[in-house]
Every structure is written in C-alpha cells, then in structure tokens.
Motif scaffolding. Structure first.
Motif, PDB file in Angstrom:
ATOM      1  N   GLU A 167       7.412  23.872 -44.818  1.00  0.00           N
ATOM      2  CA  GLU A 167       8.729  23.327 -44.533  1.00  0.00           C
ATOM      3  C   GLU A 167       8.710  21.802 -44.393  1.00  0.00           C
ATOM      4  N   HIS A 168       7.586  21.302 -43.945  1.00  0.00           N
ATOM      5  CA  HIS A 168       7.459  19.847 -43.754  1.00  0.00           C
ATOM      6  C   HIS A 168       6.113  19.352 -44.263  1.00  0.00           C
ATOM      7  N   PHE A 169       6.105  18.082 -44.624  1.00  0.00           N
ATOM      8  CA  PHE A 169       4.839  17.464 -45.036  1.00  0.00           C
ATOM      9  C   PHE A 169       3.801  17.534 -43.913  1.00  0.00           C
ATOM     10  N   MET A 170       4.282  17.339 -42.680  1.00  0.00           N
ATOM     11  CA  MET A 170       3.307  17.305 -41.583  1.00  0.00           C
ATOM     12  C   MET A 170       2.512  18.615 -41.522  1.00  0.00           C
ATOM     13  N   MET A 171       3.234  19.747 -41.660  1.00  0.00           N
ATOM     14  CA  MET A 171       2.554  21.046 -41.598  1.00  0.00           C
ATOM     15  C   MET A 171       1.592  21.191 -42.775  1.00  0.00           C
ATOM     16  N   LYS A 172       2.072  20.777 -43.939  1.00  0.00           N
ATOM     17  CA  LYS A 172       1.210  20.845 -45.129  1.00  0.00           C
ATOM     18  C   LYS A 172      -0.060  20.030 -44.892  1.00  0.00           C
ATOM     19  N   GLU A 173       0.108  18.870 -44.317  1.00  0.00           N
ATOM     20  CA  GLU A 173      -1.042  17.967 -44.135  1.00  0.00           C
ATOM     21  C   GLU A 173      -1.991  18.468 -43.047  1.00  0.00           C
ATOM     22  N   ILE A 174      -1.429  19.112 -42.023  1.00  0.00           N
ATOM     23  CA  ILE A 174      -2.295  19.720 -40.997  1.00  0.00           C
ATOM     24  C   ILE A 174      -3.162  20.806 -41.660  1.00  0.00           C
ATOM     25  N   TYR A 175      -2.495  21.624 -42.491  1.00  0.00           N
ATOM     26  CA  TYR A 175      -3.208  22.730 -43.143  1.00  0.00           C
ATOM     27  C   TYR A 175      -4.170  22.272 -44.227  1.00  0.00           C
ATOM     28  N   GLU A 176      -3.973  21.079 -44.724  1.00  0.00           N
ATOM     29  CA  GLU A 176      -4.886  20.563 -45.752  1.00  0.00           C
ATOM     30  C   GLU A 176      -6.228  20.135 -45.184  1.00  0.00           C
ATOM     31  N   GLN A 177      -6.338  20.050 -43.862  1.00  0.00           N
ATOM     32  CA  GLN A 177      -7.526  19.417 -43.293  1.00  0.00           C
ATOM     33  C   GLN A 177      -8.881  20.050 -43.652  1.00  0.00           C
ATOM     34  N   PRO A 178      -8.980  21.385 -43.749  1.00  0.00           N
ATOM     35  CA  PRO A 178     -10.301  21.885 -44.159  1.00  0.00           C
ATOM     36  C   PRO A 178     -10.706  21.280 -45.509  1.00  0.00           C
ATOM     37  N   LYS A 179      -9.719  21.155 -46.384  1.00  0.00           N
ATOM     38  CA  LYS A 179     -10.006  20.590 -47.701  1.00  0.00           C
ATOM     39  C   LYS A 179     -10.169  19.073 -47.654  1.00  0.00           C
ATOM     40  N   SER A 180      -9.301  18.393 -46.900  1.00  0.00           N
ATOM     41  CA  SER A 180      -9.394  16.925 -46.913  1.00  0.00           C
ATOM     42  C   SER A 180     -10.695  16.452 -46.255  1.00  0.00           C
ATOM     43  N   ILE A 181     -11.145  17.168 -45.226  1.00  0.00           N
ATOM     44  CA  ILE A 181     -12.425  16.780 -44.618  1.00  0.00           C
ATOM     45  C   ILE A 181     -13.567  17.067 -45.601  1.00  0.00           C
ATOM     46  N   ALA A 182     -13.475  18.232 -46.249  1.00  0.00           N
ATOM     47  CA  ALA A 182     -14.517  18.571 -47.230  1.00  0.00           C
ATOM     48  C   ALA A 182     -14.532  17.541 -48.362  1.00  0.00           C
ATOM     49  N   ASP A 183     -13.345  17.116 -48.805  1.00  0.00           N
ATOM     50  CA  ASP A 183     -13.270  16.107 -49.878  1.00  0.00           C
ATOM     51  C   ASP A 183     -13.903  14.797 -49.430  1.00  0.00           C
ATOM     52  N   CYS A 184     -13.701  14.499 -48.165  1.00  0.00           N
ATOM     53  CA  CYS A 184     -14.238  13.260 -47.614  1.00  0.00           C
ATOM     54  C   CYS A 184     -15.767  13.307 -47.549  1.00  0.00           C
ATOM     55  N   LEU A 185     -16.295  14.483 -47.249  1.00  0.00           N
ATOM     56  CA  LEU A 185     -17.755  14.636 -47.130  1.00  0.00           C
ATOM     57  C   LEU A 185     -18.426  14.816 -48.498  1.00  0.00           C
ATOM     58  N   ARG A 186     -17.644  15.376 -49.434  1.00  0.00           N
ATOM     59  CA  ARG A 186     -18.208  15.731 -50.736  1.00  0.00           C
ATOM     60  C   ARG A 186     -18.804  14.518 -51.464  1.00  0.00           C
ATOM     61  N   GLY A 187     -19.960  14.743 -52.056  1.00  0.00           N
ATOM     62  CA  GLY A 187     -20.590  13.660 -52.811  1.00  0.00           C
ATOM     63  C   GLY A 187     -21.272  12.648 -51.906  1.00  0.00           C
ATOM     64  N   ARG A 188     -21.063  12.781 -50.595  1.00  0.00           N
ATOM     65  CA  ARG A 188     -21.689  11.842 -49.667  1.00  0.00           C
ATOM     66  C   ARG A 188     -22.746  12.541 -48.822  1.00  0.00           C
ATOM     67  N   LEU A 189     -22.402  13.748 -48.401  1.00  0.00           N
ATOM     68  CA  LEU A 189     -23.261  14.469 -47.464  1.00  0.00           C
ATOM     69  C   LEU A 189     -23.766  15.764 -48.087  1.00  0.00           C
ATOM     70  N   ASP A 190     -25.085  15.937 -48.048  1.00  0.00           N
ATOM     71  CA  ASP A 190     -25.691  17.181 -48.492  1.00  0.00           C
ATOM     72  C   ASP A 190     -26.827  17.484 -47.521  1.00  0.00           C
ATOM     73  N   ALA A 191     -26.525  18.333 -46.548  1.00  0.00           N
ATOM     74  CA  ALA A 191     -27.469  18.563 -45.453  1.00  0.00           C
ATOM     75  C   ALA A 191     -28.765  19.178 -45.960  1.00  0.00           C
ATOM     76  N   LYS A 192     -28.633  20.132 -46.885  1.00  0.00           N
ATOM     77  CA  LYS A 192     -29.819  20.842 -47.376  1.00  0.00           C
ATOM     78  C   LYS A 192     -30.792  19.871 -48.050  1.00  0.00           C
ATOM     79  N   ALA A 193     -30.225  18.919 -48.780  1.00  0.00           N
ATOM     80  CA  ALA A 193     -31.059  17.923 -49.456  1.00  0.00           C
ATOM     81  C   ALA A 193     -31.427  16.774 -48.513  1.00  0.00           C
ATOM     82  N   GLY A 194     -30.895  16.834 -47.298  1.00  0.00           N
ATOM     83  CA  GLY A 194     -31.157  15.766 -46.330  1.00  0.00           C
ATOM     84  C   GLY A 194     -30.572  14.443 -46.786  1.00  0.00           C
ATOM     85  N   ARG A 195     -29.441  14.534 -47.507  1.00  0.00           N
ATOM     86  CA  ARG A 195     -28.907  13.344 -48.167  1.00  0.00           C
ATOM     87  C   ARG A 195     -27.588  12.902 -47.542  1.00  0.00           C
ATOM     88  N   LEU A 196     -27.460  11.619 -47.357  1.00  0.00           N
ATOM     89  CA  LEU A 196     -26.216  11.039 -46.856  1.00  0.00           C
ATOM     90  C   LEU A 196     -26.047   9.692 -47.551  1.00  0.00           C
TER      91      LEU A 196
END
Ligand code: F6R
Length: 366
Positions: free
Chosen positions: A6-35
C-alpha cells in the motif's frame, strides 16, 4: 511500482532482507574468508593509520553513525566521534590530516553533510562517503566511498537505507579490525559469518508483522512514547523514536536506558508506553532492571526480545521476538519491528506515511 504494497515505506521495510544481501554481495564471503570493499582499496593506508575516525551525518544516517562508533571502537580500537553535520560545520572543530572522516547520507544531497565534508577536506582530512544515491553530490565531493546499493528509497522515512548503511559500516569495522590486528583471525571469520546471516534473520523478524499490528492497535492513540536501549541498541532506541514521531506525529523520545533515572523516569505513569530493545546481550540484565523500574511505576512495556526469552516476557506487557544475533549486529534486526510498528500506527492514525507533513526526502537547504 509499490510492488503490491500500500505504501513505499512498507515495500522498503520488506525489501530489507534483499537490500542488505545486495549490500553484502560481492563484498563479503565468509566461507572464503573474504571481505572486499572496492571503494576503500586506494585509501586503506589512510584508514588503517588514522588516529581518529569522525563520522558526520544527519537524522537516521547519524543514528547509523552511532552504531558505527561502537563497531569501530570495539573491533578496531580507534577513537571515533560522531557529529551532527550541522554542528560540525559551524563549531570550528579540531581536525587534520590524521583524521578519517566518514560521511553518511542516503540521498547524497544533504546540505549540512556536504558542507561538513567541504570543511573537513579543507583541513586535509580524508573523506569517505557512505551513500545510497549513485552519482549524487556527496559521492562526488568525497575522496572515496562505498555505495549502499539499497535501491531507490521513496518513502520519506528512511528504512532500508539505514540497515544498508550499518551493513557497510560493519564491514568497514571488521576490515579495519582485521588489518590492525585488533581482531584475531578466528574472531574475524566468526563475525563474517554472523554478518552474512543477517538477511535471513531480518526475514524472520518480518514474520512478527501481524503481532505488531495488534500492538499498534493498542497504542495508536497515545500522545507520548519512550524508547530505551543500551549499548548497540541505544541508537536503535533513537531510531525507533524518530520513526514514530516523523510519520505518526506522536511525540517520542529515545534514550540510553540507564539515563532514564536522570530525568525521563518522571514521565512514567500508566499512560506511558515504553518501548525497550531488550535482546540477549552483554547489557541484558541491566535492561531487565530498567524494565522493572518502569513496571514499578505502572508504565506499559513493549519489548523487542531475543527468541526464547523468558525473563522479559514475564514482566513486559508485550514482547516481539527476533532471532538471536551477535550483539554488534543486533541493530540490523532489532530496528525492523520498530519500523513496522511506526508504520502501522501511522496508517491507523490516517497519516500520509510516505510523505509526512513538513518533511522532504532530501534536505538540500540548511
Ligand atoms: C529520517 C530521515 C531523515 C534523514 C536525514 C538525512 O527517516 O529520513 O532524518 O535521515 O534527513 O538524510 P540523508 O541520509 O539523505 O543525508
């Protein structure tokens, strides 16, 4: 465009699992010990040898800066100062070449933050930007930076930008701690795994939405609210209060829980809801005592707790459970129920949640 919400705010709250993952992606790889933080590469020396880190921002971005202060000091043992850009720019601060300045801004256009950057730059400091809007003014004014990659944030109340900012700052703190040798290899790797698990935990936290609606219904007509937390959750209390006041127009204050006895405790009566962030961490027992102090004065207690909690559950009026995390990353998860709560209260009060009165998405005037 609102993806069924109904609102952008709700959409954006719900996007957080993805937006945090997008933020970490390509930067952090724990298994490879890479940051890897590309934006930091050319300035790693300056960062590592900085005598002090100064963080400057406004509003919600400033709250992310407060979380970062705790992260940097704990993991990298570097002194940190967090400054409102509007104060920093006018107060003739002591700053020089050994300072590493981090400017945080979703829009990249905040006038005060931009002016603080220009001031710090003129004194020879290194300036690093943490921004969301690609190509905006702040990334152009800084020496280097990292984009948060949270995607466009349309709702005026900042939600997914906040969690993405903390994600970047957490990675910076881990990198710095590792490089400076203040974090052991094994601790570092453990923390990489903990951070990598955050998107899934945010997903879990979102499942409390229905329960939160119920709580919102009960408290939507209050005139005041208090938000309390300690340690890493103190900035979460500030952010919870800001979210409520800006979109629902209910007066709300955030405080470090231990400061309550130095003033705010006078406000507590049977009408006063007090929102505690009371997750299982090193200050948990102390927060429990603070909750008891509120209950002894008949205040209403709504607490964000760690799954399986029993102590707070026994005394609070309502609890909202979130998954267990390393305490340093708890703000990323604990803020989510508070965002939802503000959203529902504002909607129930008939407020325009995406465009609250008197507020602009980017504050390009001082
Ligand atoms: C709160 C909010 C504002 C901004 C502040 C800084 O929800 O949106 O407090 O956080 O105006 O804006 P940016 O991050 O764009 O510099």
């Amino acid at each position: 465009e609102k993806g069924g919400y109904e609102h952008f705010m709700m959409k954006e709250i719900y996007e957080q699992p993805k937006s945090i993952a997008d933020c970490l992606r390509g930067r952090l790889d724990a298994k490879a010990g890479r940051l890897v933080l590309g934006g930091l590469r050319d300035y790693m020396n300056k960062f590592q040898n900085a005598e002090r880190i100064i963080i400057t921002a406004c509003g919600t971005s400033w709250h992310a800066g407060l979380v970062a202060e705790y992260l940097f000091e704990e993991f990298a043992r570097v002194p940190v100062e967090v400054e409102y850009a509007s104060e920093f720019r006018y107060r003739n601060p002591v700053i020089g070449e050994k300072d590493f300045v981090i400017a945080i801004s979703q829009s990249g256009e905040t006038a005060d933050t931009l002016a603080a950057i220009e001031l710090a730059k003129s004194k020879g400091a290194t300036i690093f930007g943490v921004c969301n809007v690609v190509g905006s003014s702040i990334p152009r004014a800084t020496h280097a930076g990292c984009y948060t990659h949270a995607g466009p944030e349309i709702g005026v109340a900042s939600t997914k930008a906040f969690t993405a900012q903390i994600s970047i700052l957490a990675m910076m703190a881990l990198k710095l701690g590792y490089q400076r040798g203040t974090l052991t290899e094994s601790k570092y790797i453990q923390l990489l795994y903990e951070l990598e698990a955050i998107p899934g935990k945010v997903e879990q936290a979102l499942k409390s939405n229905e329960a939160i609606k119920y709580i919102a219904e009960e408290y939507k007509d209050v005139r005041n609210a208090l938000y309390l937390g300690r340690g890493y959750n103190f900035p979460v209390a500030l952010e919870g209060a800001l979210k409520l006041k800006e979109i629902s127009y209910i007066h709300a204050e955030g405080y470090p829980a231990a400061e309550m006895k130095h003033g705010p405790i006078a406000l507590i009566d049977e009408e006063m809801p007090v929102f505690f962030i009371a997750t299982k961490d090193s200050s948990y027992e102390k927060v429990v005592s603070n909750i008891q102090e509120v209950k002894a004065r008949k205040g209403k207690v709504i607490a964000v707790v760690t799954e399986g909690d029993t102590q707070v559950k026994a005394i609070a009026d309502h609890v909202i459970e979130i998954p267990e995390t390393h305490e340093a990353f708890a703000p990323l998860v604990a803020v989510v129920p508070l965002q939802l709560l503000s959203y529902h209260i504002a909607v129930m009060r008939g407020c325009n949640v995406d465009q609250p009165r008197n507020l602009a998405k980017s504050v390009t005037v001082e």
